[in-house]
Write a protein that holds these residues in place. Structure first.
Motif, short mmCIF file in Angstrom:
data_model
loop_
_atom_site.label_atom_id
_atom_site.label_comp_id
_atom_site.label_asym_id
_atom_site.label_seq_id
_atom_site.Cartn_x
_atom_site.Cartn_y
_atom_site.Cartn_z
N GLN A 85 0.83 -1.20 0.00
CA GLN A 85 0.00 0.00 0.00
C GLN A 85 0.87 1.25 0.00
O GLN A 85 2.01 1.23 0.46
CB GLN A 85 -0.92 0.01 1.23
CG GLN A 85 -1.90 -1.14 1.27
CD GLN A 85 -2.88 -1.10 0.12
OE1 GLN A 85 -3.42 -0.04 -0.19
NE2 GLN A 85 -3.11 -2.23 -0.52
N PHE A 86 0.31 2.30 -0.49
CA PHE A 86 0.98 3.59 -0.55
C PHE A 86 0.92 4.24 0.82
O PHE A 86 -0.15 4.45 1.37
CB PHE A 86 0.27 4.46 -1.61
CG PHE A 86 0.89 5.79 -1.82
CD1 PHE A 86 2.12 5.90 -2.47
CD2 PHE A 86 0.26 6.94 -1.41
CE1 PHE A 86 2.69 7.14 -2.69
CE2 PHE A 86 0.82 8.18 -1.62
CZ PHE A 86 2.05 8.27 -2.26
N HIS A 87 2.09 4.55 1.41
CA HIS A 87 2.16 5.17 2.73
C HIS A 87 2.97 6.46 2.62
O HIS A 87 4.18 6.42 2.50
CB HIS A 87 2.84 4.24 3.74
CG HIS A 87 2.12 2.96 3.95
ND1 HIS A 87 1.00 2.86 4.74
CD2 HIS A 87 2.34 1.71 3.46
CE1 HIS A 87 0.57 1.61 4.74
NE2 HIS A 87 1.37 0.89 3.97
N ALA A 88 2.30 7.57 2.64
CA ALA A 88 2.99 8.86 2.59
C ALA A 88 2.29 9.82 3.54
O ALA A 88 1.07 9.80 3.67
CB ALA A 88 2.99 9.41 1.18
N GLN A 89 3.07 10.63 4.19
CA GLN A 89 2.51 11.63 5.10
C GLN A 89 3.09 12.98 4.73
O GLN A 89 4.29 13.12 4.49
CB GLN A 89 2.85 11.30 6.55
CG GLN A 89 2.18 10.04 7.04
CD GLN A 89 2.52 9.76 8.50
OE1 GLN A 89 3.47 10.31 9.03
NE2 GLN A 89 1.75 8.92 9.12
N ASP A 90 2.22 13.97 4.71
CA ASP A 90 2.66 15.32 4.45
C ASP A 90 3.35 15.87 5.68
O ASP A 90 3.01 15.53 6.81
CB ASP A 90 1.48 16.23 4.10
CG ASP A 90 0.85 15.87 2.76
OD1 ASP A 90 1.58 15.39 1.88
OD2 ASP A 90 -0.36 16.09 2.61
N GLU A 91 4.32 16.73 5.42
CA GLU A 91 4.96 17.41 6.54
C GLU A 91 4.01 18.45 7.11
O GLU A 91 3.13 18.95 6.41
CB GLU A 91 6.25 18.10 6.06
CG GLU A 91 7.33 17.13 5.67
CD GLU A 91 8.61 17.86 5.29
OE1 GLU A 91 8.79 19.02 5.71
OE2 GLU A 91 9.42 17.25 4.60
N ALA A 92 4.17 18.77 8.35
CA ALA A 92 3.34 19.80 8.98
C ALA A 92 3.63 21.15 8.32
O ALA A 92 4.77 21.48 8.01
CB ALA A 92 3.63 19.88 10.47
#
Length: 189
Positions: free
Chosen positions: A16-23
């Protein structure tokens, strides 16, 4: 500089695609940027109102075109101040590679002084024009003084002159400018 190996994997073991935006940190945003954003949103609402009245109601609001033009001027002059703050207006640094260091420093200092002088002169000329026009010059569709528009231009030039002084002092304290070292930025201490 971050390499690909240093970055967190995007695709997890589960496929699965796992990406988090920076704050998002807006704490360093300058006043001029907020003012420009405000003018931009007012401009957007005005243009939307113009579109709505023209194409939906089939009864165009005549004042919107003129006000949108003046709001665009406000966005440009406050936005130009942001360019001065970031010191990223168009510049030619090609010749600085071939100049002796002392000559490059002198020319870069002259550029800083000329930039301050240009913006200060533009502010003075704007004041002179506003005084010459007085309160007799009015907008075409809206009965407001044209000096309001020129006042925004004046504030933009004054802010650019003030920020140019800050940039010149920063370059003086640091000992070089981005013209002499294009790889540097305003964040470099």
């Amino acid at each position: 500089m971050e390499t690909i190996d240093d970055m967190a994997p995007v695709m997890g073991a589960d496929g699965q695609f796992h990406a988090q935006d920076e704050a998002v940190d807006l704490s360093g945003t300058k006043l001029e940027a907020w003012v420009a954003l405000g003018f931009f949103w007012i401009l957007g609402v005005t243009v939307f109102y113009q579109f709505f009245t023209r194409y939906v109601l089939n009864d165009s609001a005549a004042w919107t075109e003129e006000i949108a033009r003046y709001l665009l001027i406000a966005v440009v002059f406050t936005g130009a101040t942001i360019g001065v703050i970031k010191n990223n207006h168009i510049q030619v640094d090609f010749f600085y590679k071939f100049m002796p260091r002392a000559m490059a420093r002198a020319v870069a200092t002259a550029v800083d002084v000329l930039r301050v002088g240009f913006f200060a002169a533009a502010a003075v000329l704007t004041v002179m024009m506003m005084l010459k026009l007085g309160s007799n010059s009015r907008m075409t569709m809206v009965d407001l003084p044209m000096n309001w528009v020129y006042g925004v231009c004046l504030l933009g030039f004054a802010a650019m002159a003030f920020r140019s002084v800050q940039i010149a002092l920063f370059h003086h304290r640091r000992g070089y400018s981005v013209l002499e070292r294009p790889e540097s930025s305003m964040d470099d201490k």
